[in-house]
Design a protein around this motif. Sequence first.
Motif, PDB file in Angstrom:
ATOM      1  N   LEU A   1       0.819  -1.294   0.007  1.00 48.63           N
ATOM      2  CA  LEU A   1      -0.092   0.137  -0.148  1.00 48.63           C
ATOM      3  C   LEU A   1       0.751   1.175  -0.095  1.00 48.63           C
ATOM      4  O   LEU A   1       0.556   2.309  -0.578  1.00 48.63           O
ATOM      5  CB  LEU A   1      -0.888  -0.034   1.178  1.00 48.63           C
ATOM      6  CG  LEU A   1      -2.144  -0.918   1.054  1.00 48.63           C
ATOM      7  CD1 LEU A   1      -2.939  -0.804   2.458  1.00 48.63           C
ATOM      8  CD2 LEU A   1      -3.156  -0.688  -0.077  1.00 48.63           C
ATOM      9  N   SER A   2       1.970   1.219   0.740  1.00 46.02           N
ATOM     10  CA  SER A   2       2.728   2.312   0.864  1.00 46.02           C
ATOM     11  C   SER A   2       4.407   1.912   1.155  1.00 46.02           C
ATOM     12  O   SER A   2       4.418   1.685   2.190  1.00 46.02           O
ATOM     13  CB  SER A   2       2.208   3.373   1.690  1.00 46.02           C
ATOM     14  OG  SER A   2       3.034   4.400   1.948  1.00 46.02           O
ATOM     15  N   GLU A   3       5.196   2.389   0.387  1.00 46.62           N
ATOM     16  CA  GLU A   3       6.562   2.165   0.672  1.00 46.62           C
ATOM     17  C   GLU A   3       6.885   3.114   1.504  1.00 46.62           C
ATOM     18  O   GLU A   3       7.882   2.902   2.646  1.00 46.62           O
ATOM     19  CB  GLU A   3       7.566   2.257  -0.547  1.00 46.62           C
ATOM     20  CG  GLU A   3       9.018   2.329  -0.410  1.00 46.62           C
ATOM     21  CD  GLU A   3       9.629   1.263   0.358  1.00 46.62           C
ATOM     22  OE1 GLU A   3      10.566   1.293   0.497  1.00 46.62           O
ATOM     23  OE2 GLU A   3       8.876   0.038   0.006  1.00 46.62           O
ATOM     24  N   LYS A   4       6.369   4.470   1.268  1.00 45.36           N
ATOM     25  CA  LYS A   4       6.947   5.539   2.463  1.00 45.36           C
ATOM     26  C   LYS A   4       6.563   5.210   3.775  1.00 45.36           C
ATOM     27  O   LYS A   4       7.172   5.311   4.779  1.00 45.36           O
ATOM     28  CB  LYS A   4       6.239   6.778   1.830  1.00 45.36           C
ATOM     29  CG  LYS A   4       6.395   7.774   2.557  1.00 45.36           C
ATOM     30  CD  LYS A   4       5.788   9.362   2.091  1.00 45.36           C
ATOM     31  CE  LYS A   4       5.963  10.570   2.867  1.00 45.36           C
ATOM     32  NZ  LYS A   4       5.336  11.664   2.559  1.00 45.36           N
ATOM     33  N   TYR A   5       5.084   4.721   3.876  1.00 42.84           N
ATOM     34  CA  TYR A   5       4.475   4.674   5.290  1.00 42.84           C
ATOM     35  C   TYR A   5       5.357   3.574   5.900  1.00 42.84           C
ATOM     36  O   TYR A   5       5.360   3.275   7.340  1.00 42.84           O
ATOM     37  CB  TYR A   5       3.091   4.813   5.339  1.00 42.84           C
ATOM     38  CG  TYR A   5       2.575   5.870   5.085  1.00 42.84           C
ATOM     39  CD1 TYR A   5       3.023   7.008   5.914  1.00 42.84           C
ATOM     40  CD2 TYR A   5       1.836   6.156   3.953  1.00 42.84           C
ATOM     41  CE1 TYR A   5       2.219   8.356   5.702  1.00 42.84           C
ATOM     42  CE2 TYR A   5       1.214   7.598   3.545  1.00 42.84           C
ATOM     43  CZ  TYR A   5       1.609   8.548   4.507  1.00 42.84           C
ATOM     44  OH  TYR A   5       1.063   9.844   4.373  1.00 42.84           O
TER      45      TYR A   5
ATOM     46  N   ALA B   1      10.239  -7.567 -11.064  1.00 45.33           N
ATOM     47  CA  ALA B   1      10.693  -6.178 -11.124  1.00 45.33           C
ATOM     48  C   ALA B   1       9.716  -5.088 -11.353  1.00 45.33           C
ATOM     49  O   ALA B   1       9.998  -3.833 -11.121  1.00 45.33           O
ATOM     50  CB  ALA B   1      11.833  -5.742 -12.336  1.00 45.33           C
ATOM     51  N   LYS B   2       8.368  -5.555 -11.626  1.00 41.43           N
ATOM     52  CA  LYS B   2       7.438  -4.242 -11.823  1.00 41.43           C
ATOM     53  C   LYS B   2       7.020  -3.754 -10.646  1.00 41.43           C
ATOM     54  O   LYS B   2       6.731  -4.412  -9.701  1.00 41.43           O
ATOM     55  CB  LYS B   2       6.143  -5.164 -12.675  1.00 41.43           C
ATOM     56  CG  LYS B   2       6.334  -5.471 -14.242  1.00 41.43           C
ATOM     57  CD  LYS B   2       5.033  -6.034 -14.675  1.00 41.43           C
ATOM     58  CE  LYS B   2       5.365  -6.344 -16.195  1.00 41.43           C
ATOM     59  NZ  LYS B   2       4.311  -7.003 -16.751  1.00 41.43           N
ATOM     60  N   ARG B   3       6.733  -2.509 -10.773  1.00 43.48           N
ATOM     61  CA  ARG B   3       6.475  -1.698  -9.554  1.00 43.48           C
ATOM     62  C   ARG B   3       4.969  -1.182  -9.663  1.00 43.48           C
ATOM     63  O   ARG B   3       4.466  -1.026 -10.799  1.00 43.48           O
ATOM     64  CB  ARG B   3       7.304  -0.658  -9.261  1.00 43.48           C
ATOM     65  CG  ARG B   3       8.563  -0.868  -8.776  1.00 43.48           C
ATOM     66  CD  ARG B   3       9.712   0.266  -8.889  1.00 43.48           C
ATOM     67  NE  ARG B   3      11.024  -0.158  -8.426  1.00 43.48           N
ATOM     68  CZ  ARG B   3      11.549  -0.153  -7.213  1.00 43.48           C
ATOM     69  NH1 ARG B   3      10.551   0.250  -6.142  1.00 43.48           N
ATOM     70  NH2 ARG B   3      12.566  -0.604  -6.812  1.00 43.48           N
ATOM     71  N   ASN B   4       4.225  -1.078  -8.615  1.00 45.87           N
ATOM     72  CA  ASN B   4       2.836  -0.436  -8.546  1.00 45.87           C
ATOM     73  C   ASN B   4       2.872   1.173  -8.648  1.00 45.87           C
ATOM     74  O   ASN B   4       3.999   1.764  -8.941  1.00 45.87           O
ATOM     75  CB  ASN B   4       2.110  -0.956  -7.467  1.00 45.87           C
ATOM     76  CG  ASN B   4       2.743  -0.702  -6.165  1.00 45.87           C
ATOM     77  OD1 ASN B   4       3.237   0.352  -6.201  1.00 45.87           O
ATOM     78  ND2 ASN B   4       2.123  -1.473  -5.059  1.00 45.87           N
ATOM     79  N   SER B   5       1.712   1.552  -8.592  1.00 45.83           N
ATOM     80  CA  SER B   5       1.860   3.040  -8.721  1.00 45.83           C
ATOM     81  C   SER B   5       2.371   3.794  -7.475  1.00 45.83           C
ATOM     82  O   SER B   5       2.873   4.823  -7.798  1.00 45.83           O
ATOM     83  CB  SER B   5       0.130   3.512  -8.724  1.00 45.83           C
ATOM     84  OG  SER B   5      -0.334   3.189  -7.583  1.00 45.83           O
ATOM     85  N   ARG B   6       2.717   3.095  -6.372  1.00 46.54           N
ATOM     86  CA  ARG B   6       3.306   3.673  -5.241  1.00 46.54           C
ATOM     87  C   ARG B   6       4.883   3.283  -5.232  1.00 46.54           C
ATOM     88  O   ARG B   6       5.416   3.235  -4.176  1.00 46.54           O
ATOM     89  CB  ARG B   6       2.706   3.341  -3.952  1.00 46.54           C
ATOM     90  CG  ARG B   6       1.209   3.456  -3.831  1.00 46.54           C
ATOM     91  CD  ARG B   6       0.611   2.876  -2.687  1.00 46.54           C
ATOM     92  NE  ARG B   6      -0.664   3.294  -2.581  1.00 46.54           N
ATOM     93  CZ  ARG B   6      -1.741   2.575  -3.437  1.00 46.54           C
ATOM     94  NH1 ARG B   6      -1.493   1.518  -4.041  1.00 46.54           N
ATOM     95  NH2 ARG B   6      -3.064   2.947  -3.176  1.00 46.54           N
ATOM     96  N   HIS B   7       5.490   3.070  -6.571  1.00 47.24           N
ATOM     97  CA  HIS B   7       6.671   2.578  -6.622  1.00 47.24           C
ATOM     98  C   HIS B   7       7.261   1.332  -5.805  1.00 47.24           C
ATOM     99  O   HIS B   7       8.458   1.307  -5.327  1.00 47.24           O
ATOM    100  CB  HIS B   7       7.539   3.621  -6.427  1.00 47.24           C
ATOM    101  CG  HIS B   7       7.243   4.873  -7.095  1.00 47.24           C
ATOM    102  ND1 HIS B   7       7.483   5.036  -8.558  1.00 47.24           N
ATOM    103  CD2 HIS B   7       6.555   6.026  -7.151  1.00 47.24           C
ATOM    104  CE1 HIS B   7       6.944   6.124  -9.066  1.00 47.24           C
ATOM    105  NE2 HIS B   7       6.503   7.135  -8.035  1.00 47.24           N
ATOM    106  N   VAL B   8       6.407   0.365  -5.408  1.00 40.01           N
ATOM    107  CA  VAL B   8       6.640  -0.551  -4.440  1.00 40.01           C
ATOM    108  C   VAL B   8       6.707  -1.743  -5.609  1.00 40.01           C
ATOM    109  O   VAL B   8       5.729  -1.971  -6.419  1.00 40.01           O
ATOM    110  CB  VAL B   8       5.802  -0.916  -3.505  1.00 40.01           C
ATOM    111  CG1 VAL B   8       5.878  -1.959  -2.661  1.00 40.01           C
ATOM    112  CG2 VAL B   8       5.540   0.217  -2.773  1.00 40.01           C
ATOM    113  N   PRO B   9       7.969  -2.745  -5.210  1.00 43.27           N
ATOM    114  CA  PRO B   9       7.750  -3.916  -6.109  1.00 43.27           C
ATOM    115  C   PRO B   9       6.985  -5.125  -5.686  1.00 43.27           C
ATOM    116  O   PRO B   9       7.126  -6.014  -5.082  1.00 43.27           O
ATOM    117  CB  PRO B   9       9.352  -4.412  -5.969  1.00 43.27           C
ATOM    118  CG  PRO B   9       9.663  -4.045  -4.816  1.00 43.27           C
ATOM    119  CD  PRO B   9       9.064  -2.474  -4.600  1.00 43.27           C
TER     120      PRO B   9
END
Length: 1009
Positions: free
Chosen positions: A166-170, A365-373
């Motif tokens: 859901l969120s790499e940042k959080y 290697a594909k990432r979602n819209s939140r730049h998470v693999p």
Amino acid sequence: MDNTRKSRTAFFGGKFYSLSVWALSFGSLLGWGAFVMPGTTFLPSAGPLGTLIGLVLGALFMMIIAANLHNVISRKSTGNEASGIFTCTKEVFGYDHSFLCMWALALAYISILWANASAFALIIRVIFGDVLRQGFSYTIGGYQIYLLEVLTTISVLVFFAVLICLSEKYSRLLNTILAVILFCGIVGGVICLLVKSGATSRDFQPVFLTHVFQNGAVSSRKATIPFVQVLEVLVMAPWAFVGFEAASFCTDKEHFYEKQSFLIMAVSVFCGALCYILLACAAVVTRPSIFFNWQEYIAMLPLLSGVDSMPTFRAVYTILGKPGTIILFTCFFAGSSTGVLCMYRSLARLLASLGKDEIIPHWFAKRNSRHVPQNAIIFVGLVSLIIPFFGRQAIGWIVDVTTMGACISYIYISASCIIVSKEIRMSESIQHQHRYKSTYVLVLGIAGVVLSLFLFMFPLIPNFWSMNEFSTESYVILGIWSILGFVIFRFLFKNDKRNRFGKSTVMWLTMFFIVLFSSSMWMRKKTYIQSEKAIDNISTFHYAEHSKQEIPMTKTQLARERNFMEEEMQALRNSQLMTSLMQFMIVMLMLLIMFNIFNTQKKREYKIEEEKLKAEESNKAKTVFLSNMSHDIRTPMNAIIGYTNIARRPNLSKDEVQEYLQKIDASSKHLLSLINDVLEMSRIESGKMEIEEIPCDLNSVLDEIRDMFATQMTLKNIDFQVEGKNLTNPLVYCDRNRLNRVILNLLSNSYKFTNDGGRVSFVISQVTQPKEGVVQYEVRVKDNGIGMSPEFAKKIFEAFEREHNSTVSGIQGTGLGMTITKSIVDMMGGVIDLNTKKGEGTEFIIKFPFRIQEAEESESGEELTANSQGESGVQAENFDFSKCRLLLVDDVDVNREIAVMLLTELGFMVETAINGQDAVEKLEAAEAGYFDAVLMDIQMPVMDGYQATAKIRAFTDEKKAQLPVIAMTANAFSEDVKKALEAGMNGHVAKPINMDNLIAVLKKELFNA
């Protein structure tokens, strides 16, 4: 306002990101085990002081690995994900070794993930009792598994996977907060615990173990030696600290620089060691009242249950009460959570890196819209969902193997550091600080390899030098892991479209070694367990038999009998171990020989394949060569044949005939130039061209070039400038003929490709002062002609390359001139560079290193050069050749006819011979002095020119033997001139005959002029 926002962004993007990287590293190495292992493993192995020393030494070892990883990252980081270990190993050792390193690291990381995920059920069990141990259950390997505990572990795995997706940042922020809570909670809580308990040094006596108990019985005395106790803790360092290197997975981030990596990893290791030491100290300060001291309490831990079986938990619960327990379980929760979060993120980055490199499907290697693999995280989660069904005990078996995986990775890190040290030493800068740095890096690399190999082998051989042993299941898992690695490697190798795998037999041998060794140790472990059961059964049987016969055995007799059987069985085990090791060494030796044979065969096949490819390329090159030659030769031949036919037409005026003959002459010269270029290229490619250094005056080179091109440049109205700059040392040694060839090729091109009214300049300059007798000179040929396109400029030095466009379509050329020029420059030790722009002109820049010479040497050298080249432009006038008789030797009728006509026109009397034998016979038959000179061809049937010359020099008549013999041959290279002189000839004239050169040589030999 904007400045404030920027400063905040810089803080959170820079310093905060470094803190989050520390949290990733620290959270990976410190999980649930930090709260259990110090009291249940470290203290029973070494006591307080042994644990302290072992952990400090382990931390220092990890500092070495961190330094090695930092050194490798600094040199090999490519900005890829997982650049710390996998990418760097790939760049240093290739894909085979990087796979083994990745596979070992993945085993360590995923076992940590599973262990921390299953620890949540353990937390609930300690706090709420057996609330999860109800309902449906089943048994695997003698261990009871409850469905509620399985579902709890699965829920934890799913929750954290979803959170990261859901969120790499959080998730990064949460991980950082939990890591800070973990560290501060342990340090602050244990300090409060120690202060409140009033513990002194007396509470830690003895600082080493004086007795080692197993289930209440005294065990091996070897373990009471302090050195061995410290060693027992040290060998657990890879398990205790593995995960700190996860910081290297963040070197691709814009706010995290490679230079920070060592500091962050070192701080993480220090914090981890501090937490382990404090938790070990906390486990000693209290004990149940039934035990006399902490040593008895620790020795009886296997027989205890509940809180009493975990010394750290008991100490906090007893001394700090409920507040301390809350802090402890908060830290326990934070440690387990960071372990799951960090390993999810690290494994996802590792898989994403493999996907980017197309080792595994790019889907990872594909990432979602939140730049998470996201795909990589989902894969790790799905694989992990299977493990809880095997129970927490199975996870304990896997954790035992973590040490192996970590040590393999550390070996590769340190070995890569050794390679990096060599690169530093071989770099262009060889200053003192670089030598010091390379030595420092080399020492660290060697230390890391030696220590990692030792820690890898130490726990593998039970009861040989270590008391710590793997469980039977751990050996099985190690073997299964290796076999699974073989299977996956085969899949990657089979689907490798870029020929990256299958190049290292060392990797295969390492995997096979692990499989064979683990299976051998598994069999020995099984035998050990069976022998223990046999001893128990024998003791029980003896006791029963004695009771039946009413001869009861005393406890002393039972102990003596058991000790005797233990000693005998131990001797049998040791014998079996040595036999197994010998068998293992023999098998490995045979495998090494087999792989060596396989490698040799593979190299031979590769060599054959390489030779086959070279042959195919050679055939292709020959086809292209013949095609180009056919085209280039037919062009002037077409003109020669065409104008010859036209010149034969009747009723042509004399001027018209002369015009056609001039065009035939021009085409003939072009054809000759083409043939000379092809022959010279052939000699260059065959390695027969040699550079002959002779004294040379660069000022005279300038004068010759000016005189040679001045007339034709004037006719085309080209501003032609010839200049020498800073020629303080013009007298040098060089191959003057080759130097002239290079300059002529460049100036000829400038002349051809510069329009009327253009500019051409030729400059020779001295760019350095003499150093060890050598000076650097620079030759520049510049024009403002048509220039070249960037595409053609890249391949101008390739054979037969010409730019095909309307501007140059009418200009003739062989397409070999620049190739020959480049080859000569290379052979003379120079470098050639090119600056050009379409429509603006071209400049060639050549740098030559020439040895300088003295003035008197130059004078003799210039004279020798002029003589060897012939005095071009000398005419026959003022010389009377009518009294000179020549013997012309040539096997080709046309050549004889042409030469006779040309020579008789000059007044010579000419007689001919058809081969060397014929010439020798005519000279023998003639009187001495009848012939004045011999013009000798070289390649002739019956007897060639060299053999004929040798016969002439062997004449008994001294006057005949000294008769001048001049080679007149199509063998026109400098090597041919040298060979003719060595054969006893007096001079050399190349075919087609240049009459000026021929007259100059005859004047010298006949008139000494």
